[in-house]
Motif scaffolding. Structure first.
Motif, PDB file in Angstrom:
ATOM      1  N   LEU A   1      99.961  54.376 115.992  1.00  0.00           N
ATOM      2  CA  LEU A   1      99.368  54.186 115.068  1.00  0.00           C
ATOM      3  C   LEU A   1      98.032  54.465 115.065  1.00  0.00           C
ATOM      4  O   LEU A   1      97.217  54.701 113.490  1.00  0.00           O
ATOM      5  CB  LEU A   1      99.929  52.934 113.807  1.00  0.00           C
ATOM      6  N   CYS A   2      97.587  53.438 115.508  1.00  0.00           N
ATOM      7  CA  CYS A   2      96.174  53.052 115.868  1.00  0.00           C
ATOM      8  C   CYS A   2      95.073  54.306 116.405  1.00  0.00           C
ATOM      9  O   CYS A   2      93.980  54.777 115.465  1.00  0.00           O
ATOM     10  CB  CYS A   2      95.605  52.386 116.882  1.00  0.00           C
ATOM     11  N   GLN A   3      95.625  55.582 117.291  1.00  0.00           N
ATOM     12  CA  GLN A   3      94.991  56.219 117.331  1.00  0.00           C
ATOM     13  C   GLN A   3      95.482  57.630 116.498  1.00  0.00           C
ATOM     14  O   GLN A   3      93.935  58.162 115.857  1.00  0.00           O
ATOM     15  CB  GLN A   3      95.798  56.496 119.110  1.00  0.00           C
ATOM     16  N   HIS A   4      96.121  57.478 115.983  1.00  0.00           N
ATOM     17  CA  HIS A   4      96.044  58.112 114.962  1.00  0.00           C
ATOM     18  C   HIS A   4      95.952  58.188 113.525  1.00  0.00           C
ATOM     19  O   HIS A   4      95.009  59.346 112.792  1.00  0.00           O
ATOM     20  CB  HIS A   4      97.610  58.420 114.260  1.00  0.00           C
ATOM     21  N   LEU A   5      95.533  56.716 113.088  1.00  0.00           N
ATOM     22  CA  LEU A   5      94.744  56.766 112.223  1.00  0.00           C
ATOM     23  C   LEU A   5      93.440  56.917 112.645  1.00  0.00           C
ATOM     24  O   LEU A   5      92.086  57.127 111.676  1.00  0.00           O
ATOM     25  CB  LEU A   5      94.873  55.063 111.814  1.00  0.00           C
ATOM     26  N   GLU A   6      92.595  56.040 113.543  1.00  0.00           N
ATOM     27  CA  GLU A   6      91.242  56.483 113.908  1.00  0.00           C
ATOM     28  C   GLU A   6      91.014  57.930 113.588  1.00  0.00           C
ATOM     29  O   GLU A   6      89.612  58.752 114.088  1.00  0.00           O
ATOM     30  CB  GLU A   6      90.630  55.885 115.051  1.00  0.00           C
ATOM     31  N   TYR A   7      92.032  58.371 114.516  1.00  0.00           N
ATOM     32  CA  TYR A   7      91.521  60.727 114.648  1.00  0.00           C
ATOM     33  C   TYR A   7      91.540  61.105 113.390  1.00  0.00           C
ATOM     34  O   TYR A   7      90.686  62.113 112.744  1.00  0.00           O
ATOM     35  CB  TYR A   7      92.577  60.923 116.194  1.00  0.00           C
ATOM     36  N   SER A   8      93.064  60.772 112.206  1.00  0.00           N
ATOM     37  CA  SER A   8      93.134  61.333 111.433  1.00  0.00           C
ATOM     38  C   SER A   8      92.161  60.775 109.986  1.00  0.00           C
ATOM     39  O   SER A   8      92.215  62.156 109.067  1.00  0.00           O
ATOM     40  CB  SER A   8      94.386  61.528 111.215  1.00  0.00           C
ATOM     41  N   CYS A   9      92.057  59.595 109.782  1.00  0.00           N
ATOM     42  CA  CYS A   9      91.263  59.374 108.609  1.00  0.00           C
ATOM     43  C   CYS A   9      89.694  59.943 108.371  1.00  0.00           C
ATOM     44  O   CYS A   9      89.884  60.627 106.955  1.00  0.00           O
ATOM     45  CB  CYS A   9      91.641  57.876 108.361  1.00  0.00           C
ATOM     46  N   PRO A  10      89.596  60.001 109.639  1.00  0.00           N
ATOM     47  CA  PRO A  10      87.695  60.508 109.036  1.00  0.00           C
ATOM     48  C   PRO A  10      88.388  62.063 108.499  1.00  0.00           C
ATOM     49  O   PRO A  10      86.953  62.908 108.230  1.00  0.00           O
ATOM     50  CB  PRO A  10      87.663  60.916 110.650  1.00  0.00           C
ATOM     51  N   ARG A  11      88.869  62.460 109.180  1.00  0.00           N
ATOM     52  CA  ARG A  11      89.291  64.076 108.227  1.00  0.00           C
ATOM     53  C   ARG A  11      90.141  64.485 107.605  1.00  0.00           C
ATOM     54  O   ARG A  11      91.035  65.267 106.786  1.00  0.00           O
ATOM     55  CB  ARG A  11      90.561  64.615 109.631  1.00  0.00           C
ATOM     56  N   GLY A  12      90.145  63.202 106.590  1.00  0.00           N
ATOM     57  CA  GLY A  12      91.013  63.395 105.190  1.00  0.00           C
ATOM     58  C   GLY A  12      92.341  63.681 105.348  1.00  0.00           C
ATOM     59  O   GLY A  12      93.464  63.821 103.789  1.00  0.00           O
ATOM     60  N   GLU A  13      93.228  62.591 106.264  1.00  0.00           N
ATOM     61  CA  GLU A  13      95.218  63.039 106.640  1.00  0.00           C
ATOM     62  C   GLU A  13      95.217  62.446 105.702  1.00  0.00           C
ATOM     63  O   GLU A  13      94.968  60.932 105.543  1.00  0.00           O
ATOM     64  CB  GLU A  13      95.511  63.512 107.901  1.00  0.00           C
ATOM     65  N   ASP A  14      96.171  62.366 104.701  1.00  0.00           N
ATOM     66  CA  ASP A  14      97.115  61.284 103.774  1.00  0.00           C
ATOM     67  C   ASP A  14      98.325  60.498 104.966  1.00  0.00           C
ATOM     68  O   ASP A  14      98.230  60.899 105.979  1.00  0.00           O
ATOM     69  CB  ASP A  14      98.035  62.218 103.045  1.00  0.00           C
ATOM     70  N   ILE A  15      98.893  59.333 104.247  1.00  0.00           N
ATOM     71  CA  ILE A  15      99.137  58.604 105.331  1.00  0.00           C
ATOM     72  C   ILE A  15     100.942  58.971 105.913  1.00  0.00           C
ATOM     73  O   ILE A  15     100.707  58.854 106.897  1.00  0.00           O
ATOM     74  CB  ILE A  15      99.469  56.430 105.102  1.00  0.00           C
TER      75      ILE A  15
END
Length: 413
Positions: free
Chosen positions: A359-373
């Motif tokens: 969860l932490c890794q994907h939040l850190e990687y994907s949130c800056p790319r604008g992906e939704d939860i």
């Protein structure tokens, strides 16, 4: 409070500059770094800790631990009525230590670094930490290096690889201390996940701080403590906030999580505290819960699948725009469970719980790319589902469920 102030003043007057820096470093998990950086004396630090409820007239355990950690046993004895032996016994009790094992490790490393080794660290980190290259004279302690590395995201409770590489090059005994810490961590974790996690909240704290959340951590709560904490946030005014996130790391059974007293709290009881009826200021806003806990004692087995099939796009879009005068009270919830009901969840002995780490890794990687939860949680499902416990190839499948009415995106900038 009047009786407490003279004791705090007496302690503060005997602390030097380097000792204050050490106390500030060890208190980072309870006082925001920005506030700590502005503190110039021990009295102000004690006041900040008092505001956070870490120092109280009837409870000086955290202050005692801090003084013990920095080896000021004289102050412990003279002003707080404790001793080295008492603290050693106290801190052996599970859950009593308030300074995390990770932060205490860094403090111990800093105590063992020589002046020449400090300069070598500054040299090797010149690119990652420009301050080391531009103004090396302003960095006088290894703790400054650690703080700089944490700010840059190249050091963390679950991110020791760069530090280990540097220690291997500078002083192998420092590396051995880190490896001993990791081995000790292995000894305190189990698989499946059968005890509250005390080592990996830092990853969540780091990620959600980057996502502009005001992060508060509550450790070692009893069942009643969970209820009181939830009720505190339920009663707060969230009108100026955009989203509420609650992460619970514990152990549990079907539909419930346990407090440290072994009593259970139904997950539904926690989530329904924030419905539109129960928490009006969060009505219409996303309420997100991530639950890391077993939900039973059964084990999931893997099944073979075709690996060259094309995944179908299951998204459905509509061009209808609905206007609501009111919404269901249960709207706008997201519940991310580490595992399905009836099943255990797993923890890697070296890397932490499968679910929280993914969860932490994907939040850190994907949130800056604008992906939704929901897109992110689908990726988390994919990653966790690939993992296997070596014993009988047992698996884990997270389970998100939601009543969100809109895409939820966590902006980084």
């Amino acid at each position: 409070m009047e009786l407490l102030r003279p004791r705090l003043l007496a302690v503060s007057e005997e602390l030097g500059e380097s000792e204050l820096a050490s106390l500030k470093f060890l208190s980072q998990e309870y006082v925001p770094l920005r506030k700590l950086e502005a503190i110039q004396n021990a009295q102000d630090l004690f006041e900040a800790l008092r505001e956070k409820g870490m120092i109280e007239a009837g409870n000086l355990s955290f202050l005692k631990e801090l003084l013990y950690r920095i080896s000021r046993i004289d102050l412990l004895v003279a002003h707080l009525g404790s001793s080295r032996e008492e603290m050693e016994r106290e801190l052996k009790i599970p859950g009593r230590a308030r300074v995390s094992a990770y932060r205490y490790l860094l403090f111990q490393l800093s105590e063992d670094v020589t002046k020449d080794e400090l300069n070598y660290f500054k040299f090797l980190l010149g690119k990652e930490l420009p301050k080391c290259r531009q103004n090396p004279e302003t960095i006088t302690m290894m703790l400054d290096i650690f703080i700089g590395m944490e700010k840059k995201g190249i050091l963390g409770e679950d991110n020791l690889s760069i530090l280990k590489r540097l220690c291997a090059e500078i002083n192998i005994s420092l590396l051995k201390k880190i490896e001993e810490y990791e081995l000790n961590l292995i000894g305190k974790t189990n698989s499946p996940d059968i005890q509250p996690s005390i080592y990996f909240p830092a990853a969540l704290r780091r990620v959600f701080s980057k996502l502009h959340f005001a992060v508060a951590e509550h450790r070692d709560l009893t069942a009643e403590g969970m209820r009181k904490t939830v009720d505190t946030y339920r009663c707060e005014d969230h009108k100026d906030k955009d989203c509420f996130v609650c992460c619970i790391l514990s152990h549990g059974k079907k539909g419930s999580v346990y407090g440290v007293d072994g009593q259970e709290v139904p997950i539904q009881e926690l989530t329904t505290s924030f419905t539109g009826h129960n928490c009006c200021s969060l009505a219409g806003k996303p309420k997100v819960f991530f639950i890391q806990a077993c939900q039973g004692e059964s084990f999931q087995k893997g099944v073979p699948i075709e690996t060259d099939s094309v995944e179908q796009d299951s998204s459905v879009e509509t061009d209808a725009r609905l206007q609501f005068d009111c919404i269901p009270a249960e709207a706008d919830f997201l519940l991310g469970m580490a595992t399905l009901q009836d099943y255990v969840s797993y923890r890697s002995r070296r890397e932490g719980t499968w679910y929280i780490q993914a969860l932490c890794q994907h939040l850190e990687y994907s949130c800056p790319r604008g992906e939704d939860i929901l897109t992110i949680l689908t990726a988390v499902n994919q990653e966790v589902s690939k993992k296997s416990c070596s014993q009988n190839a047992q698996k884990q499948m997270p389970q998100p469920s939601f009543t969100l009415r809109k895409k939820l995106i966590f902006p980084v900038n």
